[in-house]
Structures are given as structure tokens and as C-alpha cells.
Write a protein that holds these residues in place. Structure first.
Motif, mmCIF file in Angstrom:
data_model
loop_
_atom_site.group_PDB
_atom_site.id
_atom_site.type_symbol
_atom_site.label_atom_id
_atom_site.label_comp_id
_atom_site.label_asym_id
_atom_site.label_seq_id
_atom_site.Cartn_x
_atom_site.Cartn_y
_atom_site.Cartn_z
ATOM 1 N N GLY A 1 0.827 -1.201 0.000
ATOM 2 C CA GLY A 1 0.000 0.000 0.000
ATOM 3 C C GLY A 1 0.860 1.250 0.000
ATOM 4 N N SER A 2 0.222 2.408 -0.057
ATOM 5 C CA SER A 2 0.986 3.647 -0.210
ATOM 6 C C SER A 2 0.525 4.782 0.700
ATOM 7 N N GLY A 3 -0.446 4.537 1.569
ATOM 8 C CA GLY A 3 -1.025 5.630 2.331
ATOM 9 C C GLY A 3 -0.508 5.767 3.749
ATOM 10 N N ALA A 4 -1.162 6.666 4.493
ATOM 11 C CA ALA A 4 -0.796 6.881 5.890
ATOM 12 C C ALA A 4 -1.010 5.626 6.723
ATOM 13 N N ARG A 5 -2.028 4.841 6.372
ATOM 14 C CA ARG A 5 -2.264 3.569 7.071
ATOM 15 C C ARG A 5 -1.057 2.655 6.939
ATOM 16 N N GLU A 6 -0.532 2.539 5.729
ATOM 17 C CA GLU A 6 0.626 1.667 5.506
ATOM 18 C C GLU A 6 1.873 2.210 6.188
ATOM 19 N N HIS A 7 1.988 3.534 6.272
ATOM 20 C CA HIS A 7 3.105 4.131 7.011
ATOM 21 C C HIS A 7 3.018 3.732 8.483
ATOM 22 N N ALA A 8 1.810 3.794 9.053
ATOM 23 C CA ALA A 8 1.621 3.403 10.456
ATOM 24 C C ALA A 8 1.893 1.918 10.647
ATOM 25 N N LEU A 9 1.467 1.089 9.705
ATOM 26 C CA LEU A 9 1.729 -0.347 9.787
ATOM 27 C C LEU A 9 3.232 -0.628 9.769
ATOM 28 N N ALA A 10 3.935 0.027 8.861
ATOM 29 C CA ALA A 10 5.386 -0.176 8.773
ATOM 30 C C ALA A 10 6.069 0.219 10.072
ATOM 31 N N GLN A 11 5.688 1.357 10.642
ATOM 32 C CA GLN A 11 6.285 1.805 11.895
ATOM 33 C C GLN A 11 5.997 0.830 13.027
ATOM 34 N N PRO B 1 11.215 -6.310 18.061
ATOM 35 C CA PRO B 1 12.631 -6.686 18.158
ATOM 36 C C PRO B 1 13.004 -7.799 17.182
ATOM 37 N N GLN B 2 12.008 -8.437 16.567
ATOM 38 C CA GLN B 2 12.265 -9.521 15.623
ATOM 39 C C GLN B 2 12.393 -9.034 14.181
ATOM 40 N N VAL B 3 12.004 -7.794 13.922
ATOM 41 C CA VAL B 3 11.963 -7.277 12.551
ATOM 42 C C VAL B 3 13.121 -6.302 12.338
ATOM 43 N N ASP B 4 13.935 -6.571 11.339
ATOM 44 C CA ASP B 4 15.049 -5.662 11.069
ATOM 45 C C ASP B 4 14.850 -4.841 9.800
ATOM 46 N N GLN B 5 13.821 -5.180 8.993
ATOM 47 C CA GLN B 5 13.558 -4.386 7.801
ATOM 48 C C GLN B 5 12.102 -4.547 7.379
ATOM 49 N N VAL B 6 11.509 -3.425 6.948
ATOM 50 C CA VAL B 6 10.158 -3.437 6.402
ATOM 51 C C VAL B 6 10.212 -2.869 4.991
ATOM 52 N N LEU B 7 9.699 -3.634 4.050
ATOM 53 C CA LEU B 7 9.554 -3.188 2.671
ATOM 54 C C LEU B 7 8.123 -2.692 2.488
ATOM 55 N N VAL B 8 7.936 -1.586 1.800
ATOM 56 C CA VAL B 8 6.599 -1.070 1.520
ATOM 57 C C VAL B 8 6.463 -0.893 0.018
ATOM 58 N N ALA B 9 5.415 -1.500 -0.546
ATOM 59 C CA ALA B 9 5.191 -1.419 -1.990
ATOM 60 C C ALA B 9 3.802 -0.842 -2.271
ATOM 61 N N PRO B 10 3.705 0.312 -2.944
ATOM 62 C CA PRO B 10 4.829 1.123 -3.417
ATOM 63 C C PRO B 10 5.314 2.156 -2.393
ATOM 64 N N GLY B 11 4.562 2.398 -1.318
ATOM 65 C CA GLY B 11 4.944 3.426 -0.357
ATOM 66 C C GLY B 11 4.775 4.820 -0.943
ATOM 67 N N ASP C 1 6.753 9.126 -0.800
ATOM 68 C CA ASP C 1 7.998 9.864 -0.549
ATOM 69 C C ASP C 1 8.168 10.314 0.897
ATOM 70 N N GLY C 2 7.100 10.251 1.680
ATOM 71 C CA GLY C 2 7.218 10.635 3.083
ATOM 72 C C GLY C 2 7.709 9.517 3.976
ATOM 73 N N MET C 3 7.798 8.327 3.461
ATOM 74 C CA MET C 3 8.231 7.165 4.243
ATOM 75 C C MET C 3 9.751 7.075 4.211
ATOM 76 N N THR C 4 10.390 7.794 5.109
ATOM 77 C CA THR C 4 11.856 7.845 5.141
ATOM 78 C C THR C 4 12.419 7.259 6.436
ATOM 79 N N ARG D 1 11.311 1.328 0.277
ATOM 80 C CA ARG D 1 10.180 1.373 -0.645
ATOM 81 C C ARG D 1 10.507 0.607 -1.927
ATOM 82 N N LEU D 2 9.517 -0.140 -2.395
ATOM 83 C CA LEU D 2 9.647 -0.874 -3.649
ATOM 84 C C LEU D 2 8.680 -0.263 -4.664
#
Length: 420
Positions: A8-18, A24-34, A36-39, A45-46
Motif C-alpha cells: 500500500g501507499s497511504g498513511a495507514r501503511e506508514h503506520a503499519l510499517a512503523q 525486536p524480531q523485525v530488522d527491515q520493512v519493505l513497503v510497496a509502493p509506499g 515519498d514521506g516514508m523515510t 520502498r519498492l
């Protein structure tokens, strides 16, 4: 360590990624497509569209993704969960058959009525003549709902026959075979139930929330994708919330299993608390936006582990905060929802502290982020109660809203109801 893919690409997906990044088990989150504010650190971002299921499958396999979470509804209805499971990839969400709960309001109504789950009286029509005839069985106001997906904007409250005539003429001129649900108007107070449902029926209920759909203050203007939300709901008695779960959510999950299409994923139940008790307004098959932005930060447990346990048929531990109200206000481009004006300056996250921001329709430029869509960001703040959260957040927004517009009364139901 685990790698998670959020679609997804919205504020909801930004909150999910955060939220995943807090694990402590997650070292990386990919967001597709995300967007430009997801930094955020460890967020990648994919450039893959949320509906490009073959490309998402390939990316998940190539990147060694341990868990995929679908934020928005389109890929779910298109069958992304079925495709991932067929490829042996772990994904949290409903099958295409179960996702019809959101994809077809007629499908959802049929399940509700056939299983005696309280909801508004409704009928589905496919022509202007059918619609006009059906209106004889409804009082004013009444509710028109487009049957398919409408991004939260397919619901119109019709006040009288003149408004109905105008709506129907326009609709069937554009689409002579449009499927329309005509529904009884329910009086009461709305709230949202989000339920995380596992493979063997295990359920984790998220703190109750309330969304604000109308564009302007005092709940006026057209419906939108959502202009703000808050959670938890101090005015909702625990017994009322539990009654809604027992009478609306539990029977629906049982009905889906009985049909051979068990529901797994995030079930949203839109509830109207009427004088006759709670009734279902609608179902969605994913987190709401902006509700996700105010409920997910309340989780004190490991979100990744909660989902892993649910998918394994285990009973997860999910602890939620109880000391504060989380309130989120959506910043939108001027002209939203009818004709959003792109290019306006968007406030930087640093200027909004101690509130935080989840970005949506934004584009990066040399001078900062600019609006590139309708809903641009959700700014979230907290307080010991709703009024305190309002005062704190609006003080910040009134100084740092850039060129964007917003409602000034998010949470007003909570303030009004707790004063009664």
C-alpha cells in the motif's frame, strides 16, 4: 531477524510499517509502493503497484520476506492472499472469497440477513426504475451505497425525493446497469471494531475507534475517505462494546466458516449504536484509514509476533495502552474530495513534534514535501482525555499545517458524549 512486506501507499501503511519496525524480531520493512514521506530507518520502498500481484509475489520471494501484510482492499479482492499461499509465502489477510465482505455490499447484506445479524433494512437494485419503485418502502432520509469499492466515498445520505431523483438520474445516465444498495437510515452513534482473526478462529480485538467521514466541521459536506479518528472511546460502556462483538462480529465469523470461506485477516465492523442496540453498517477486510493511525500506536506487544501466532492457530498475547486518548487529524489538499489541488507545501515531521505524522499523498522536492493527492497526511497526538488531546494537537496544527486543510473538531463526539 525477520523481513516484512507491507502493501500500500497511504498513511495507514506508514503506520503499519512503523508498528512492525518496533518489533525486536523485525530488522527491515519493505513497503510497496509506499510514498515519498516514508523515510524511516530500516524502511525500504519498492516501486511496485499494490495491484501488481505477480510483481509483488516475485519481490517477496526474491527479498526473502517472512510475512506480507496487505494494507488496502484492492489486492485482497483481486486474490493476492490466494496467490501468495499457492506460492508458499506467508501472508496475513482474507481469501478473495472472504474479501467479498467488502467487495460486494450485496454479498455482505445477504450474509447479515440470512444469519439474523442486526443491520439496516436494504435492497439492491440495478436500474433507475427499480430504484424508484424500491424507494416506496423507505422513509427519508435514506442511504444510497454503490455496491463495489468506492474508497470510503460511495455512501450518500439522500434527504428527499428530489435529491433521490437527481442522484439516480446522474448515476444511471453514466452507468445504466449500476448496482445500488438502498438502505434504511440508522440513527445513533457510529464506532469501529477491528478484529485480527487467525486461521483457527483466534481473535484479537483492537481498541474501539471512531472515524469522521464528512469533509467539514460539524459533520457537514460530502463523505471522504476519512478526515480523522480517535481511540479509545471513553463514552462507550464496556458492556456495549462486548455486546456489539457478541451480536455482530462473532456470528459473522461463524457464518463465514459455515459457508466454507473462513475469514482470516483484519475484519472491520462498522457499528451504529441505535436505541434498539448495535447494528452493522458495513464490513471492510482491512484496517481503516485513518483509524489504523490511532489504534496501532496503542499496541504495547510485538505486532509481528501477534500475527505469527494468529497464523499458526495460537492464542497471542496482545497488550494495549489504557492511559491516554490517541487522536489523529487528516491534512488534505484544498478542494478535497471533489478536486484536490496538488503542489501545496506539506509540514515536516520535525515541525509537528511532539505529535507524529504518517504520510500519504506526498511528493518529495528540493524544498520539502508537497501535496500529490487528496489525503496528504495524518497527524497524531495524545492526551489524558479527548479534550486534552484535541487542545494539544490543534495548537500544533494551527501553526504548522502548510498549505493544507483539515477539520477542526475531530473527537467532538467524545467531548459531547462524556459531558452528558
Amino acid at each position: 531477524m525477520a523481513k516484512v512486506l507491507v502493501i500500500g501507499s497511504g498513511a495507514r501503511e506508514h503506520a503499519l510499517a512503523q508498528t512492525f519496525l518496533k518489533s525486536p524480531q523485525v530488522d527491515q520493512v519493505l513497503v510497496a509502493p509506499g510514498n515519498d514521506g516514508m523515510t524511516d530507518t530500516d524502511l525500504v520502498r519498492l516501486p511496485i503497484a499494490a495491484t501488481d500481484i505477480p510483481a509483488l509475489l516475485a519481490a517477496a520471494a526474491d527479498q526473502g520476506v517472512d510475512l506480507t501484510f496487505v494494507g488496502n482492499e484492492d489486492p485482497l479482492i483481486d486474490g493476492i492472499v490466494d496467490a501468495f499461499q499457492a506460492a508458499g509465502l506467508t501472508i496475513f489477510g482474507p481469501s478473495a472469497a472472504a474479501a467479498q465482505l467488502e467487495g460486494s455490499k450485496t454479498f455482505a447484506k445477504e450474509i447479515l440477513t440470512s444469519h439474523g445479524i442486526p443491520t439496516a433494512q436494504a435492497v439492491t437494485v440495478t436500474s433507475q426504475a427499480e430504484a424508484q419503485a424500491a424507494l416506496a418502502n423507505f422513509d427519508w432520509p435514506t442511504v444510497f451505497k454503490l455496491d463495489g469499492l468506492a474508497l470510503g466515498k460511495g455512501v450518500t445520505i439522500i434527504e428527499d425525493q428530489s435529491a433521490a431523483d437527481e442522484y439516480l438520474q446522474s448515476l444511471y445516465h453514466q452507468n445504466p446497469s449500476a448496482k445500488l444498495v438502498i438502505e434504511e437510515y440508522l440513527n445513533g452513534v457510529e464506532f469501529s471494531i477491528f478484529s485480527l482473526v487467525g486461521h483457527d478462529g483466534q481473535v484479537v480485538h483492537v481498541p474501539f475507534a471512531q472515524d469522521h467521514k464528512r469533509r467539514y466541521d460539524h459533520d457537514r459536506g460530502p463523505n471522504t475517505g476519512g478526515m480523522g479518528a480517535y481511540s479509545p472511546l471513553a463514552w462507550l460502556q464496556p458492556a456495549e462494546g462486548q455486546r456489539a462483538i457478541a451480536e455482530l462480529v462473532d456470528p459473522l465469523l461463524a457464518a463465514m466458516s459455515d459457508r466454507g470461506t473462513p475469514f482470516v485477516g483484519v475484519l472491520y465492523t462498522g457499528v451504529m449504536l441505535t436505541a434498539a442496540g448495535p447494528k452493522v453498517i458495513e464490513f471492510n477486510v482491512r484496517f481503516g484509514d485513518p483509524e489504523a493511525q490511532v489504534v496501532l500506536p496503542q499496541l504495547e506487544s510485538d505486532f509481528y509476533q501477534v500475527l505469527v501466532d494468529l497464523l499458526a492457530g495460537q492464542h497471542p498475547v496482545a497488550k494495549w495502552q489504557t492511559d491516554a486518548v490517541y487522536l489523529g487529524v487528516v491534512l488534505a489538499a484544498p478542494g478535497y474530495p471533489q478536486a484536490p489541488e496538488k503542489g501545496g507545501q506539506v509540514p515536516a515531521a520535525a515541525d509537528l513534534q511532539p505529535a507524529w505524522v504518517n504520510y500519504a499523498g506526498v511528493k518529495a522536492t528540493e524544498t520539502g514535501l508537497i501535496a500529490n493527492g487528496g489525503r496528504v497526511a495524518t497527524v497524531v497526538g495524545t492526551g489524558r482525555d479527548t479534550q486534552t488531546a484535541q487542545e494539544t494537537l490543534y495548537k500544533i496544527l494551527n501553526q504548522h499545517h502548510g498549505d493544507l486543510v483539515y477539520r477542526h473538531d475531530i473527537g467532538h463526539w467524545a467531548v459531547d458524549l462524556t459531558k452528558e
